[in-house]
Motif scaffolding. Structure first.
Motif, PDB file in Angstrom:
ATOM      1  N   MET A   5     -16.410 -12.360 -14.097  1.00 32.25           N
ATOM      2  CA  MET A   5     -15.405 -13.350 -14.435  1.00 32.25           C
ATOM      3  C   MET A   5     -14.493 -12.807 -15.524  1.00 32.25           C
ATOM      4  SD  MET A   5     -17.237 -17.025 -14.472  1.00 32.25           S
ATOM      5  CE  MET A   5     -17.317 -17.829 -12.916  1.00 32.25           C
ATOM      6  N   LYS A   6     -13.230 -13.106 -15.377  1.00 33.18           N
ATOM      7  CA  LYS A   6     -12.255 -12.617 -16.334  1.00 33.18           C
ATOM      8  C   LYS A   6     -11.861 -13.739 -17.285  1.00 33.18           C
ATOM      9  CE  LYS A   6      -8.031 -10.166 -16.977  1.00 33.18           C
ATOM     10  NZ  LYS A   6      -8.069 -10.291 -18.385  1.00 33.18           N
ATOM     11  N   PHE A   7     -11.949 -13.438 -18.578  1.00 32.17           N
ATOM     12  CA  PHE A   7     -11.453 -14.409 -19.541  1.00 32.17           C
ATOM     13  C   PHE A   7     -10.525 -13.723 -20.526  1.00 32.17           C
ATOM     14  CE2 PHE A   7     -15.680 -13.132 -20.950  1.00 32.17           C
ATOM     15  CZ  PHE A   7     -15.458 -12.699 -22.236  1.00 32.17           C
ATOM     16  N   ASP A   8      -9.647 -14.531 -21.072  1.00 35.65           N
ATOM     17  CA  ASP A   8      -8.661 -14.045 -22.031  1.00 35.65           C
ATOM     18  C   ASP A   8      -8.744 -14.885 -23.292  1.00 35.65           C
ATOM     19  OD1 ASP A   8      -7.133 -12.004 -20.475  1.00 35.65           O
ATOM     20  OD2 ASP A   8      -6.755 -13.727 -19.175  1.00 35.65           O
ATOM     21  N   ILE A   9      -8.361 -14.279 -24.405  1.00 38.72           N
ATOM     22  CA  ILE A   9      -8.317 -14.984 -25.682  1.00 38.72           C
ATOM     23  C   ILE A   9      -6.939 -14.773 -26.276  1.00 38.72           C
ATOM     24  CG2 ILE A   9      -9.287 -15.140 -28.005  1.00 38.72           C
ATOM     25  CD1 ILE A   9     -11.912 -14.114 -26.701  1.00 38.72           C
ATOM     26  N   LYS A  10      -6.394 -15.854 -26.804  1.00 37.52           N
ATOM     27  CA  LYS A  10      -5.061 -15.765 -27.385  1.00 37.52           C
ATOM     28  C   LYS A  10      -4.961 -16.648 -28.609  1.00 37.52           C
ATOM     29  CE  LYS A  10      -1.629 -17.624 -25.484  1.00 37.52           C
ATOM     30  NZ  LYS A  10      -0.553 -18.378 -25.723  1.00 37.52           N
ATOM     31  N   ILE A  11      -3.963 -16.353 -29.422  1.00 38.90           N
ATOM     32  CA  ILE A  11      -3.609 -17.209 -30.552  1.00 38.90           C
ATOM     33  C   ILE A  11      -2.825 -18.381 -29.991  1.00 38.90           C
ATOM     34  CG2 ILE A  11      -2.262 -17.334 -32.680  1.00 38.90           C
ATOM     35  CD1 ILE A  11      -2.759 -14.243 -32.888  1.00 38.90           C
ATOM     36  N   VAL A  12      -3.170 -19.564 -30.419  1.00 36.61           N
ATOM     37  CA  VAL A  12      -2.504 -20.776 -29.944  1.00 36.61           C
ATOM     38  C   VAL A  12      -1.075 -20.815 -30.471  1.00 36.61           C
ATOM     39  CG1 VAL A  12      -2.502 -23.292 -30.165  1.00 36.61           C
ATOM     40  CG2 VAL A  12      -4.633 -22.078 -29.641  1.00 36.61           C
ATOM     41  N   GLU A  13      -0.141 -21.035 -29.539  1.00 37.97           N
ATOM     42  CA  GLU A  13       1.276 -21.051 -29.902  1.00 37.97           C
ATOM     43  C   GLU A  13       1.977 -22.352 -29.533  1.00 37.97           C
ATOM     44  OE1 GLU A  13       2.612 -17.636 -27.757  1.00 37.97           O
ATOM     45  OE2 GLU A  13       1.980 -16.255 -29.322  1.00 37.97           O
ATOM     46  N   THR A  14       1.406 -23.142 -28.626  1.00 30.20           N
ATOM     47  CA  THR A  14       2.087 -24.350 -28.174  1.00 30.20           C
ATOM     48  C   THR A  14       1.212 -25.581 -28.430  1.00 30.20           C
ATOM     49  OG1 THR A  14       1.158 -24.332 -25.936  1.00 30.20           O
ATOM     50  CG2 THR A  14       3.163 -23.030 -26.300  1.00 30.20           C
ATOM     51  N   ASP A  15       1.841 -26.731 -28.407  1.00 31.27           N
ATOM     52  CA  ASP A  15       1.090 -27.977 -28.573  1.00 31.27           C
ATOM     53  C   ASP A  15       0.122 -28.174 -27.404  1.00 31.27           C
ATOM     54  OD1 ASP A  15       0.609 -30.469 -30.091  1.00 31.27           O
ATOM     55  OD2 ASP A  15       1.291 -31.388 -28.211  1.00 31.27           O
ATOM     56  N   LYS A  16       0.514 -27.775 -26.211  1.00 24.15           N
ATOM     57  CA  LYS A  16      -0.373 -27.887 -25.039  1.00 24.15           C
ATOM     58  C   LYS A  16      -1.645 -27.073 -25.258  1.00 24.15           C
ATOM     59  CE  LYS A  16      -0.644 -27.231 -20.078  1.00 24.15           C
ATOM     60  NZ  LYS A  16      -0.025 -26.703 -18.877  1.00 24.15           N
ATOM     61  N   GLU A  17      -1.502 -25.870 -25.781  1.00 24.94           N
ATOM     62  CA  GLU A  17      -2.684 -25.031 -26.070  1.00 24.94           C
ATOM     63  C   GLU A  17      -3.543 -25.663 -27.153  1.00 24.94           C
ATOM     64  OE1 GLU A  17      -0.591 -20.751 -24.935  1.00 24.94           O
ATOM     65  OE2 GLU A  17      -0.686 -21.388 -27.030  1.00 24.94           O
ATOM     66  N   LEU A  18      -2.909 -26.216 -28.194  1.00 24.43           N
ATOM     67  CA  LEU A  18      -3.669 -26.891 -29.249  1.00 24.43           C
ATOM     68  C   LEU A  18      -4.428 -28.086 -28.676  1.00 24.43           C
ATOM     69  CD1 LEU A  18      -4.519 -27.267 -32.183  1.00 24.43           C
ATOM     70  CD2 LEU A  18      -2.412 -28.570 -32.542  1.00 24.43           C
ATOM     71  N   GLN A  19      -3.799 -28.833 -27.806  1.00 26.67           N
ATOM     72  CA  GLN A  19      -4.475 -29.979 -27.189  1.00 26.67           C
ATOM     73  C   GLN A  19      -5.669 -29.521 -26.342  1.00 26.67           C
ATOM     74  OE1 GLN A  19      -3.921 -33.086 -28.196  1.00 26.67           O
ATOM     75  NE2 GLN A  19      -2.404 -32.126 -29.532  1.00 26.67           N
ATOM     76  N   SER A  20      -5.568 -28.367 -25.719  1.00 28.49           N
ATOM     77  CA  SER A  20      -6.706 -27.803 -24.980  1.00 28.49           C
ATOM     78  C   SER A  20      -7.861 -27.505 -25.931  1.00 28.49           C
ATOM     79  CB  SER A  20      -6.299 -26.527 -24.239  1.00 28.49           C
ATOM     80  OG  SER A  20      -5.393 -26.822 -23.204  1.00 28.49           O
ATOM     81  N   CYS A  21      -7.538 -26.947 -27.096  1.00 26.41           N
ATOM     82  CA  CYS A  21      -8.567 -26.669 -28.112  1.00 26.41           C
ATOM     83  C   CYS A  21      -9.263 -27.961 -28.535  1.00 26.41           C
ATOM     84  CB  CYS A  21      -7.951 -26.002 -29.341  1.00 26.41           C
ATOM     85  SG  CYS A  21      -7.287 -24.361 -29.067  1.00 26.41           S
ATOM     86  N   LEU A  22      -8.473 -28.983 -28.811  1.00 24.29           N
ATOM     87  CA  LEU A  22      -9.033 -30.254 -29.263  1.00 24.29           C
ATOM     88  C   LEU A  22      -9.872 -30.902 -28.166  1.00 24.29           C
ATOM     89  CD1 LEU A  22      -5.986 -31.689 -31.247  1.00 24.29           C
ATOM     90  CD2 LEU A  22      -7.944 -30.387 -32.119  1.00 24.29           C
TER      91      LEU A  22
END
Length: 140
Positions: free
Chosen positions: A1-18
């Motif tokens: 399985m492939k996974f990626d890690i990134k620094i959160v840059e958008t509100d949509k990404e932050l909402q995914s974190c939450l």
């Protein structure tokens, strides 16, 4: 399985974190929302792990009077044991490679996990949200 890690840059990404943290900490571990969702009170940098382009893991760090505190590591239950948590830790450590005094408060159940990644236990076990924790300092 492939996974990626990134620094959160958008509100949509932050909402995914939450959302991930809500599933892991509030629903699964029964931590009160008032304790877990403190993001409006702090200045932190967030990270998001995706597996097959679906958000599955998150973490953040913030500067404190004691150094750089890594916190809120969470991986969705169906994405555990694929190395997502380890990759998150290593990604953030690499991102912070020029920083000193990197530490975290590990839940007792994952102390060995962090020890294998270069963290040393310090002090006594203490409780946060009624869960035993151990302060751990990155020694590389």
């Amino acid at each position: 399985m492939k996974f990626d890690i990134k620094i959160v840059e958008t509100d949509k990404e932050l909402q995914s974190c939450l959302s991930i943290r809500r599933d892991v900490f509030i629903i699964e571990q029964k931590i009160p929302e008032s304790i877990e969702l403190d993001d409006h009170k702090i200045d932190a940098k967030y990270f998001l792990a995706t597996l097959s382009e679906k958000p599955v893991g998150t973490a953040r760090y913030r500067k404190t009077d004691f150094g750089i505190k890594l916190e809120r590591f969470a991986v969705l239950e169906n994405a555990r044991n694929f190395g997502v948590g380890k990759a998150l830790v290593l990604f953030i450590i690499n991102y912070l490679k020029n920083e000193k005094n990197i530490y975290l408060n590990a839940q007792k159940s994952v102390i060995d996990f962090y020890a294998k990644l270069g963290f040393d236990s310090r002090g006594d076990i203490f409780f946060e949200a009624e869960i035993p924790h151990q302060k751990m300092v990155f020694s590389g």
